[in-house]
Design a protein around this motif. Structure first.
Motif, PDB file in Angstrom:
ATOM      1  N   LEU A 132       0.888  -1.358  -0.054  1.00  0.00           N
ATOM      2  CA  LEU A 132      -0.061   0.028  -0.058  1.00  0.00           C
ATOM      3  C   LEU A 132       0.998   1.188   0.283  1.00  0.00           C
ATOM      4  N   LYS A 133       1.900   1.064   0.608  1.00  0.00           N
ATOM      5  CA  LYS A 133       2.969   2.286   0.909  1.00  0.00           C
ATOM      6  C   LYS A 133       3.465   2.396  -0.499  1.00  0.00           C
ATOM      7  N   ALA A 134       4.044   1.591  -1.303  1.00  0.00           N
ATOM      8  CA  ALA A 134       4.440   1.647  -2.620  1.00  0.00           C
ATOM      9  C   ALA A 134       3.471   2.030  -3.671  1.00  0.00           C
ATOM     10  N   ARG A 135       2.297   1.612  -3.347  1.00  0.00           N
ATOM     11  CA  ARG A 135       1.054   2.365  -4.456  1.00  0.00           C
ATOM     12  C   ARG A 135       1.018   3.764  -4.189  1.00  0.00           C
ATOM     13  N   GLU A 136       0.918   4.087  -2.937  1.00  0.00           N
ATOM     14  CA  GLU A 136       0.820   5.684  -2.588  1.00  0.00           C
ATOM     15  C   GLU A 136       1.742   6.303  -3.147  1.00  0.00           C
ATOM     16  N   ARG A 137       3.020   5.822  -3.165  1.00  0.00           N
ATOM     17  CA  ARG A 137       4.316   6.577  -3.849  1.00  0.00           C
ATOM     18  C   ARG A 137       4.125   6.840  -5.227  1.00  0.00           C
ATOM     19  N   GLN A 140       1.667   9.174  -6.098  1.00  0.00           N
ATOM     20  CA  GLN A 140       2.235  10.578  -5.974  1.00  0.00           C
ATOM     21  C   GLN A 140       3.357  10.581  -7.100  1.00  0.00           C
ATOM     22  N   GLY A 141       3.539   9.646  -8.118  1.00  0.00           N
ATOM     23  CA  GLY A 141       4.848   9.936  -9.018  1.00  0.00           C
ATOM     24  C   GLY A 141       6.226   9.700  -8.249  1.00  0.00           C
ATOM     25  N   ILE A 142       6.290   9.112  -7.177  1.00  0.00           N
ATOM     26  CA  ILE A 142       7.441   8.779  -6.467  1.00  0.00           C
ATOM     27  C   ILE A 142       7.575   7.383  -6.726  1.00  0.00           C
ATOM     28  N   ARG A 143       9.060   6.908  -7.251  1.00  0.00           N
ATOM     29  CA  ARG A 143       9.330   5.760  -7.404  1.00  0.00           C
ATOM     30  C   ARG A 143      10.787   5.558  -6.542  1.00  0.00           C
TER      31      ARG A 143
END
Length: 271
Positions: A132-137, A140-143
């Motif tokens: 879920l944290k990775a999906r939120e990033r 937000q356009g944060i990889r």
């Protein structure tokens, strides 16, 4: 005449147990006419105090002292209130922003409690949290790599364990704990074969990393384990000194074999 003030004379007893009371106290301390020291503080000057309060809370947990832990958690809340008040004063953020962010995050990342998702155990909860944290990033356009975003100021053991937790969730993991134990043996061999100081430092670092990985496999926090070991060693060493003093011995001048005897005796006294 005492310089202390009885809090019950200032605030009704019922208000002492309210979080808003803490917020109000901090606001008054930092307001014009408040405390000069409190008014001078900034996010930067309070960093060491926040860190110290966290370590004192950890020590209270290690000592098994509920009353001390309650007090130390209160000190941490003071730090939260201070940073929030500084943020409000500078127009950066408010306490409401802090609470909105964390409450929203807790709800979003627990869909098995606040939504219709289901999980089988705590390990699946951890995996879902990271996903879920990775999906939120991504939204937000944060990889980010799993090894990104770990605070550099963390103690090295905690940093290593968090880093290894993250890469394990990304699939970079031993099949079983035997692989970790074999790696420890391998790293000890490489340390023995190191031919320079630089190589020995390198191999010791690798050995620390694998030992931390073993802690992770055993569901032990490496930082906690070492902190508790430090406490035991300190207590036992002082016990050795006391035993020597009781017997009229000069501890520092004792042969190593005699010190080892005292050490074993101290271990029986201090578990």
């Amino acid at each position: 005449m005492s310089g202390e003030t009885d809090s019950t004379n200032i605030l009704p007893e019922g208000e002492l147990g309210e979080f808003q009371t803490l917020v109000n106290i901090v606001e008054r301390l930092r307001a014009p006419g408040g405390c000069p020291w409190d008014r001078e503080q900034s996010h930067e000057t309070l960093k060491r105090h926040l860190l110290e309060e966290c370590y004192e809370a950890l020590e209270a947990i290690d000592q098994g002292s509920p009353s001390q832990l309650a007090e130390e958690l209160g000190d941490i809340l003071v730090q939260v209130a201070f940073h929030a008040d500084i943020g409000k004063e500078s127009g950066e953020f408010t306490l409401s922003d802090v609470l909105t962010a964390i409450n929203g995050k807790l709800v979003r990342r627990h869909p098995h409690v606040f939504g219709d998702a289901s999980v089988s155990d705590a390990r699946e909860v951890e995996l879902n949290w990271e996903q879920l944290k990775a999906r939120e990033r991504e939204q937000q356009g944060i990889r980010k790599s799993p090894v990104d975003g770990i605070p550099n100021a963390m103690p090295a053991l905690s940093y290593a364990q968090l880093m290894q937790d993250r890469v394990a969730k990304a699939g970079f993991e031993w099949e079983d704990v035997d692989g970790v134990l074999d790696k420890i043996t391998e790293e000890i061999g490489e340390f023995r074969n190191a031919s320079s100081e630089q190589e020995r430092v390198h191999e010791l670092g690798d050995l620390f990393l694998v030992m931390v990985n073993l802690c992770r496999w055993l569901n032990v926090q490496a930082e906690d384990a070492l902190r508790q070991a430090n406490g035991r060693f300190s207590s036992r060493y002082r016990q050795m000194e006391e035993l020597a003093e009781q017997r009229g011995l000069d501890f520092e001048k004792l042969p190593l074999d005699d010190k080892e005897t005292l050490w074993q005796e101290a271990k029986r006294i201090v578990e």
